[in-house]
Structure formats: structure tokens, C-alpha cells
Motif scaffolding. Structure first.
Motif, short mmCIF file in Angstrom:
data_model
loop_
_atom_site.label_atom_id
_atom_site.label_comp_id
_atom_site.label_asym_id
_atom_site.label_seq_id
_atom_site.Cartn_x
_atom_site.Cartn_y
_atom_site.Cartn_z
N THR A 2 0.83 -1.20 0.00
CA THR A 2 0.00 0.00 0.00
C THR A 2 0.87 1.25 0.00
O THR A 2 1.81 1.37 0.80
N THR A 3 0.57 2.18 -0.90
CA THR A 3 1.27 3.45 -0.97
C THR A 3 0.64 4.44 -0.01
O THR A 3 -0.58 4.51 0.11
N THR A 4 1.47 5.21 0.69
CA THR A 4 0.98 6.26 1.58
C THR A 4 1.05 7.60 0.87
O THR A 4 2.06 7.93 0.25
N VAL A 56 -8.96 9.23 7.34
CA VAL A 56 -8.24 8.28 6.49
C VAL A 56 -9.10 7.94 5.28
O VAL A 56 -10.31 7.69 5.40
N ALA A 58 -8.82 5.31 1.78
CA ALA A 58 -8.09 4.25 1.09
C ALA A 58 -8.64 4.10 -0.32
O ALA A 58 -9.87 4.08 -0.51
N ALA A 77 -3.71 2.56 -2.05
CA ALA A 77 -3.04 3.74 -1.50
C ALA A 77 -3.89 4.26 -0.35
O ALA A 77 -5.13 4.19 -0.40
N VAL A 78 -3.24 4.79 0.66
CA VAL A 78 -3.92 5.31 1.85
C VAL A 78 -3.38 6.71 2.14
O VAL A 78 -2.18 6.95 2.03
N GLY A 79 -4.28 7.61 2.51
CA GLY A 79 -3.84 8.96 2.85
C GLY A 79 -4.86 9.69 3.69
O GLY A 79 -5.88 9.12 4.11
N THR A 97 -5.46 9.85 -3.72
CA THR A 97 -5.21 8.44 -3.42
C THR A 97 -5.48 7.55 -4.63
O THR A 97 -4.78 6.56 -4.84
N ALA A 228 -5.42 -0.11 7.53
CA ALA A 228 -4.81 1.18 7.87
C ALA A 228 -5.31 1.70 9.20
O ALA A 228 -4.54 2.22 10.03
#
Length: 232
Positions: A2-4, A56, A58, A77-79, A97, A228
Motif C-alpha cells: 500500500t502506498t501512503t 483516512v 483508502a 493507496a492510503v492517505g 489516493t 490502515a
């Protein structure tokens, strides 16, 4: 993996700024291309899941082989949530994201199918159009509800359709993907004609009302969100 993702520098912070971006980018939407043929190449579903209380979001991108609907790649991806909840501006909560998930795939996504809208949007620039303009890729929206638009109920058989209307303007189609089951709402995003967008939606729904792209991306982004938030 997973990309942050962080909130991009210069990202719109107000409704006025977001609408100005929509006005600028909307001029770049391409409506005169047919787009890729159904069943050829690859098709990618994108979707997002939120935990507003924990700030958050995702996103997931899942690539399917169009002919077989076999999964060939996926990424998440999570942010942080990058914009408040404002109807008509939801793309600004999702784009950072989603772009990160697409970028992490490691392969071209082909046609992108969004769980949402393209031209079927109050400002004619929903997530599918926004994402298409930013990536240059062909995109369509296949939504679960008609938003603010009207339509006559399509006939019962799978494949029946009726115009999705804003007044007298056709902004998409209500498309029956299962006999006698509530339709989905298909709209053009970028570089795909509406007839072809509907053909893709039918090719992606051999067994269920919603496209396999959406079903796979929905499950994956929900899992990424659970993982996450469990770590917080």
C-alpha cells in the motif's frame, strides 16, 4: 503493498477553488473518441473507502483482463482526506489516493471504470471526467444511483437502457445489467462514447448488477482501510 499519500501541495482547500479547477479542466474533456473495444486489452476499476472520524481514505485500483475478467494486477493507496464532503466536489476527496493507486500498478490500466459519474454531474465534470483529464486515459462512470437526474425505467431484459436526463439533455444512460434488477447509471468520463461505455458496462456484468471492476476495487479498498485504521 500500500502506498501512503499526502495531500498534494496547492490542492484546493475551498469550494470556490475546487469549482475553479473543475471549470478549467472541464474544457479538456474529449467526447469525440469511441474508446477501446469491450473485451479487448485491460480494464481497471477504481474505488475508495473512508474513515472520516480518523481522517483516512483508502483507494484501490484493480486491473482485469477484459476478455476473461481475470485479475492481473492490483494496488492500494492510503492517505488523509483531502477535501471536505461537498456534493458535486467529491472527486477532490478521492483523486490523490486514486492517482497513487493507479501509479503503483506497474502496468498500463487501459480503460478506467469509476464507481461514480462523469458527465452525469451538476457541473458535467464528475470523478470519471476529472480522472480521465488528469491521466489522459479513457474513463467511464458506472454509478449505483441516478444522483439528481431523471429517467424512464428501462424495459425488463438485461441490456435495456433509457436516457439519463438533466432537463432535456442526455448526460448518461440508465442501463439494465440484470433482468428485472435496478439499473446502473452509465456516463462518459473522457475519450469514450456513451454507446461504447454502455457496452463496456454490459461486458463487465456477466453475473451481478455492478461491474466486476467495481466489485473487486470496492472489496480491496475496504480491506486496505481496515488494515490502515487498525494500525492507528
Amino acid at each position: 503493498m500500500t502506498t501512503t499519500v499526502g495531500i498534494p501541495a496547492g490542492w484546493p482547500a475551498t469550494e470556490e477553488q475546487a469549482r475553479a479547477v473543475q471549470d478549467e479542466l472541464r474544457e479538456r474533456v474529449v467526447l469525440d473518441e469511441r474508446g477501446p473495444e469491450p473485451g479487448a486489452g485491460h480494464v481497471t476499476g477504481v474505488d475508495v473507502a473512508y474513515d472520516d472520524a480518523r481522517d483516512v481514505v483508502a483507494a484501490a485500483a484493480v486491473v482485469l483482463e477484459a476478455a476473461t475478467l481475470r485479475v492481473v494486477a492490483e494496488a492500494t493507496a492510503v492517505g488523509r482526506i483531502s477535501f471536505p464532503y461537498v456534493p458535486g466536489l467529491l472527486a477532490f476527496r478521492e483523486i490523490p489516493t486514486v492517482l497513487a493507486a493507479l501509479g503503483a500498478l506497474g502496468r498500463p490500466p487501459g480503460l478506467i471504470v469509476c464507481d461514480g459519474y462523469g458527465l452525469a454531474h451538476p457541473r458535467r465534470f464528475g470523478l470519471a471526467s476529472h480522472l480521465g483529464v488528469l491521466t489522459g486515459l479513457p474513463t467511464i462512470g458506472v454509478a449505483k444511483n441516478p444522483f439528481t437526474f431523471t429517467y424512464d425505467d428501462p424495459r425488463t431484459p438485461r441490456g435495456s437502457a433509457s436516457p439519463l436526463l438533466a432537463g432535456s439533455e442526455e448526460v448518461g444512460r440508465a442501463l439494465r445489467t440484470r433482468d428485472g434488477v435496478k439499473p446502473v447509471y452509465v456516463s462518459v468520463g473522457h475519450r469514450v462514447a456513451l454507446d461504447n461505455a454502455c457496452a463496456h458496462a454490459l461486458a463487465l456484468t456477466p453475473a451481478y448488477r455492478l461491474p466486476e471492476t467495481t466489485r473487486r476495487a470496492d472489496a480491496l479498498c475496504r480491506r486496505a482501510l481496515r488494515e490502515a485504521t487498525a494500525a492507528l
